[in-house]
Design a protein around this motif. Structure first.
Motif, short mmCIF file in Angstrom:
data_model
loop_
_atom_site.label_atom_id
_atom_site.label_comp_id
_atom_site.label_asym_id
_atom_site.label_seq_id
_atom_site.Cartn_x
_atom_site.Cartn_y
_atom_site.Cartn_z
N ILE A 63 0.88 -1.16 0.00
CA ILE A 63 0.00 0.00 0.00
C ILE A 63 0.92 1.21 0.00
O ILE A 63 1.66 1.43 0.97
N ILE A 114 -5.82 9.66 6.40
CA ILE A 114 -5.36 8.48 5.67
C ILE A 114 -4.10 8.86 4.90
O ILE A 114 -4.13 9.75 4.06
N ALA A 121 -2.36 6.64 3.13
CA ALA A 121 -2.17 5.66 2.07
C ALA A 121 -2.86 6.08 0.79
O ALA A 121 -3.87 6.78 0.82
N THR A 167 -5.36 5.31 -1.77
CA THR A 167 -6.53 4.43 -1.68
C THR A 167 -7.36 4.43 -2.96
O THR A 167 -8.55 4.10 -2.92
N LEU A 209 -8.71 0.92 -3.59
CA LEU A 209 -9.52 0.43 -2.47
C LEU A 209 -10.70 1.34 -2.16
O LEU A 209 -11.72 0.87 -1.67
N GLU A 244 -11.37 5.22 -0.04
CA GLU A 244 -11.03 5.59 1.34
C GLU A 244 -11.83 4.77 2.34
O GLU A 244 -11.29 4.27 3.33
N TYR A 268 -10.57 1.20 2.45
CA TYR A 268 -9.31 1.11 3.19
C TYR A 268 -9.57 1.18 4.70
O TYR A 268 -9.03 0.38 5.47
N LYS A 287 -11.30 -2.08 5.88
CA LYS A 287 -10.43 -3.25 5.76
C LYS A 287 -9.32 -3.22 6.82
O LYS A 287 -9.06 -4.22 7.49
N LYS A 288 -8.69 -2.07 6.98
CA LYS A 288 -7.63 -1.95 7.99
C LYS A 288 -8.21 -2.12 9.38
O LYS A 288 -7.61 -2.79 10.24
#
Length: 206
Positions: free
Chosen positions: A33, A129, A131, A133, A136, A138, A141, A144-145
């Motif tokens: 990621i 965030i 990362a 995304t 994915l 936002e 993400y 999922k995280k």
């Protein structure tokens, strides 16, 4: 933004140039990621340093949260780790937390090393965030995280999102989203209120 699922997106073309390891933010399900903005670095529009740092708003919020935690935390019982503290869930998943509160009975002194923690924090706090995304989304993400951290043993996860000015409070039983001018419990009845703190400091965010 935090309560509605984003529509699936068509993947962007992968950059042709090799992506430096320094642009990897996390590993999830064995896949890298990358940091938000990594495409600009690979294309030469920005340097790595330009996307690595936090904004002043993010930094102020993280500092405020750490100070609030420091007012009640028992230093003999807990470790409070900051600075994208890494957690190693398994050989396919390495995640990062802006603030992580560890029970010292779980993260024992013998486990303190130059490696990621391989045990779960009691509470994880994220400010925005960091990362990329795009594929994915936002919300994808975030959820999922959050689920992976719960499966790892984290008891509570707090997401502070500065664009919508909300706080997402997640436990294994429920996920709640509130405006950031509401009191939010960290643990044991101790709370924070980002909106009130920013107002006190004379900080106005449109």
């Amino acid at each position: 933004m935090a309560t509605a699922y984003d529509a699936p997106r068509r993947p962007l073309p992968k950059p042709r140039r090799k992506i430096p390891d320094s642009l990897v933010y996390e590993i999830m399900d064995g896949k890298p990621i990358y940091r938000k903005g990594y495409r600009d670095v690979v294309s030469g529009k920005k340097t790595i340093e330009e996307i690595m740092g936090a904004s002043t708003l993010q930094s102020v919020i993280v500092a405020y949260l750490v100070i609030q935690i420091g007012k009640f935390i028992d230093d003999d019982i807990y470790f409070v780790l900051t600075g994208e503290s890494g957690v190693h869930l398994d050989h396919r998943n390495n995640l990062a937390n802006d603030i992580a509160i560890f029970d010292q009975a779980v993260l024992t002194p013998a486990k303190i090393s130059k490696k990621y923690a391989d045990v779960p924090p009691r509470i994880a706090i994220e400010v925005d965030i960091e990362a990329d995304t795009y594929e994915l989304t936002e919300n994808g993400y975030i959820y999922k995280k959050t689920r992976k951290l719960f499966d790892f043993g984290v008891q509570k996860i707090i997401w502070v999102l500065t664009d919508p000015q909300v706080v997402l409070i997640a436990t294994p039983e429920r996920i709640e989203t509130v405006n950031w001018d509401k009191d939010v419990e960290i643990m044991d009845g101790n709370t924070f209120n980002i909106g009130a703190y920013l107002t006190k400091k004379g900080i106005s965010i449109p």
